[in-house]
Design a protein around this motif. Structure first.
Motif, PDB file in Angstrom:
ATOM      1  N   ASN A 237      10.395 -29.971  14.865  1.00 22.14           N
ATOM      2  CA  ASN A 237       9.005 -30.181  14.462  1.00 22.14           C
ATOM      3  C   ASN A 237       8.943 -31.150  13.281  1.00 22.14           C
ATOM      4  O   ASN A 237       8.067 -31.058  12.444  1.00 22.14           O
ATOM      5  CB  ASN A 237       8.391 -28.823  14.087  1.00 22.14           C
ATOM      6  N   PHE A 238       9.881 -32.096  13.235  1.00 20.67           N
ATOM      7  CA  PHE A 238      10.024 -33.002  12.098  1.00 20.67           C
ATOM      8  C   PHE A 238       8.762 -33.848  11.891  1.00 20.67           C
ATOM      9  O   PHE A 238       8.231 -33.921  10.781  1.00 20.67           O
ATOM     10  CB  PHE A 238      11.234 -33.920  12.289  1.00 20.67           C
TER      11      PHE A 238
ATOM     12  N   GLY B 216      11.837 -28.443   9.261  1.00 28.04           N
ATOM     13  CA  GLY B 216      11.030 -28.985  10.352  1.00 28.04           C
ATOM     14  C   GLY B 216      11.896 -29.642  11.417  1.00 28.04           C
ATOM     15  O   GLY B 216      11.664 -29.483  12.618  1.00 28.04           O
TER      16      GLY B 216
ATOM     17  N   TYR C  48       2.829 -32.712   5.574  1.00 27.89           N
ATOM     18  CA  TYR C  48       3.186 -32.851   4.163  1.00 27.89           C
ATOM     19  C   TYR C  48       2.467 -34.038   3.524  1.00 27.89           C
ATOM     20  O   TYR C  48       1.909 -33.931   2.429  1.00 27.89           O
ATOM     21  CB  TYR C  48       4.704 -32.996   3.993  1.00 27.89           C
TER      22      TYR C  48
ATOM     23  N   GLU D  73       5.617 -33.512  12.926  1.00 27.05           N
ATOM     24  CA  GLU D  73       4.444 -32.743  12.529  1.00 27.05           C
ATOM     25  C   GLU D  73       4.551 -32.269  11.083  1.00 27.05           C
ATOM     26  O   GLU D  73       3.577 -32.287  10.345  1.00 27.05           O
ATOM     27  CB  GLU D  73       4.235 -31.546  13.470  1.00 27.05           C
ATOM     28  N   THR D  74       5.752 -31.860  10.696  1.00 24.29           N
ATOM     29  CA  THR D  74       5.968 -31.428   9.314  1.00 24.29           C
ATOM     30  C   THR D  74       5.745 -32.586   8.348  1.00 24.29           C
ATOM     31  O   THR D  74       5.092 -32.424   7.311  1.00 24.29           O
ATOM     32  CB  THR D  74       7.389 -30.852   9.146  1.00 24.29           C
TER      33      THR D  74
ATOM     34  N   PHE E 232       3.607 -25.833  13.208  1.00 24.30           N
ATOM     35  CA  PHE E 232       4.483 -25.285  14.249  1.00 24.30           C
ATOM     36  C   PHE E 232       3.801 -24.142  14.996  1.00 24.30           C
ATOM     37  O   PHE E 232       3.955 -23.989  16.203  1.00 24.30           O
ATOM     38  CB  PHE E 232       5.785 -24.797  13.605  1.00 24.30           C
TER      39      PHE E 232
ATOM     40  N   SER F 288      11.336 -29.023   3.473  1.00 26.13           N
ATOM     41  CA  SER F 288      10.353 -29.029   4.563  1.00 26.13           C
ATOM     42  C   SER F 288      10.843 -29.857   5.737  1.00 26.13           C
ATOM     43  O   SER F 288      10.777 -29.420   6.898  1.00 26.13           O
ATOM     44  CB  SER F 288       9.012 -29.589   4.082  1.00 26.13           C
ATOM     45  N   LEU F 289      11.340 -31.049   5.460  1.00 27.18           N
ATOM     46  CA  LEU F 289      11.762 -31.934   6.545  1.00 27.18           C
ATOM     47  C   LEU F 289      13.033 -31.441   7.241  1.00 27.18           C
ATOM     48  O   LEU F 289      13.155 -31.568   8.461  1.00 27.18           O
ATOM     49  CB  LEU F 289      11.938 -33.362   6.029  1.00 27.18           C
TER      50      LEU F 289
ATOM     51  N   CYS G  85       4.037 -26.135   5.013  1.00 27.57           N
ATOM     52  CA  CYS G  85       4.229 -27.431   5.670  1.00 27.57           C
ATOM     53  C   CYS G  85       5.030 -27.321   6.958  1.00 27.57           C
ATOM     54  O   CYS G  85       4.811 -28.086   7.898  1.00 27.57           O
ATOM     55  CB  CYS G  85       4.910 -28.416   4.722  1.00 27.57           C
ATOM     56  N   VAL G  86       5.944 -26.373   7.027  1.00 30.64           N
ATOM     57  CA  VAL G  86       6.776 -26.216   8.219  1.00 30.64           C
ATOM     58  C   VAL G  86       6.097 -25.335   9.263  1.00 30.64           C
ATOM     59  O   VAL G  86       6.048 -25.686  10.448  1.00 30.64           O
ATOM     60  CB  VAL G  86       8.162 -25.626   7.847  1.00 30.64           C
TER      61      VAL G  86
ATOM     62  N   THR H  55       6.757 -25.290   1.143  1.00 28.15           N
ATOM     63  CA  THR H  55       7.682 -25.527   2.252  1.00 28.15           C
ATOM     64  C   THR H  55       7.290 -24.706   3.469  1.00 28.15           C
ATOM     65  O   THR H  55       7.223 -25.233   4.593  1.00 28.15           O
ATOM     66  CB  THR H  55       9.136 -25.196   1.831  1.00 28.15           C
TER      67      THR H  55
END
Length: 174
Positions: free
Chosen positions: A52-53, A47, A60, A55-56, A94, A43-44, A89-90, A86
């Motif tokens: 979009n790190f 992201g 999460y 926000e992800t 977004f 996810s990270l 969360c992503v 995943t």
């Protein structure tokens, strides 16, 4: 992940056979840990690649904390869970952004669901019934907190998680 958990638990058992639990118990625990790490990492990374790190990460964390308190249904396989979690969360923070009255409605909807259905733990969780009122109150408090914060990302995380708590009949089996 299961084969990695088997190898790790066997290595742990060989290194200290007297002071470790059974390999099956270690495999079960390691599967949970490894799948969680895989989902967080995937996810990270995705992201981050989509710029979009933050926000992800927020999604999460909020999704996971509410899930701990409220429970919810599980997918049939760890692979399905990893992929769906995943993607949710992503992509959710977004693609969607709610403000104003839309965010208030999402928060209110999530709050009502938590009030009506939380907690709804997995049948294997073995959570004592005496904890249920506290878990319900924690779930309600978490969702209610977003009325103060007013975060679209947190609201979406809570909305998605709250939908997993509803005991749907004939739900889709993945």
């Amino acid at each position: 992940m299961n084969s990695l958990a088997i190898k790790i638990s066997a290595a742990i058992k060989r290194a200290n056979p007297e002071e470790t639990c059974s390999e099956e118990i270690m495999q079960y625990a390691l599967n949970i840990i490894l799948n969680t790490l895989l989902t967080i990492t995937a996810s990270l990374v995705i992201g981050g690649l989509l710029n979009n790190f933050t926000e992800t990460l927020i999604f999460y964390i909020c999704f996971s904390i509410l899930r701990i308190c409220s429970g919810g249904f599980h997918l049939r396989t760890a692979t399905a869970c990893n992929i769906v979690t995943t993607l949710i969360c992503v992509l959710t923070p977004f693609l969607l952004n709610f403000t104003g009255s839309s965010l208030w409605i999402i928060n209110a909807f999530s709050l009502i669901i938590m009030f009506l259905f939380a907690p709804n733990p997995d049948k294997n969780a073995q959570i004592p019934l005496r904890w249920f009122p506290g878990l319900k109150m924690a779930s309600i408090a978490l969702v209610g907190f977003n009325f103060i914060i007013g975060s679209s990302v947190i609201g979406l995380a809570f909305l998605i998680q709250s939908l997993t708590v509803i005991p749907w009949k004939g739900r889709l089996k993945l």
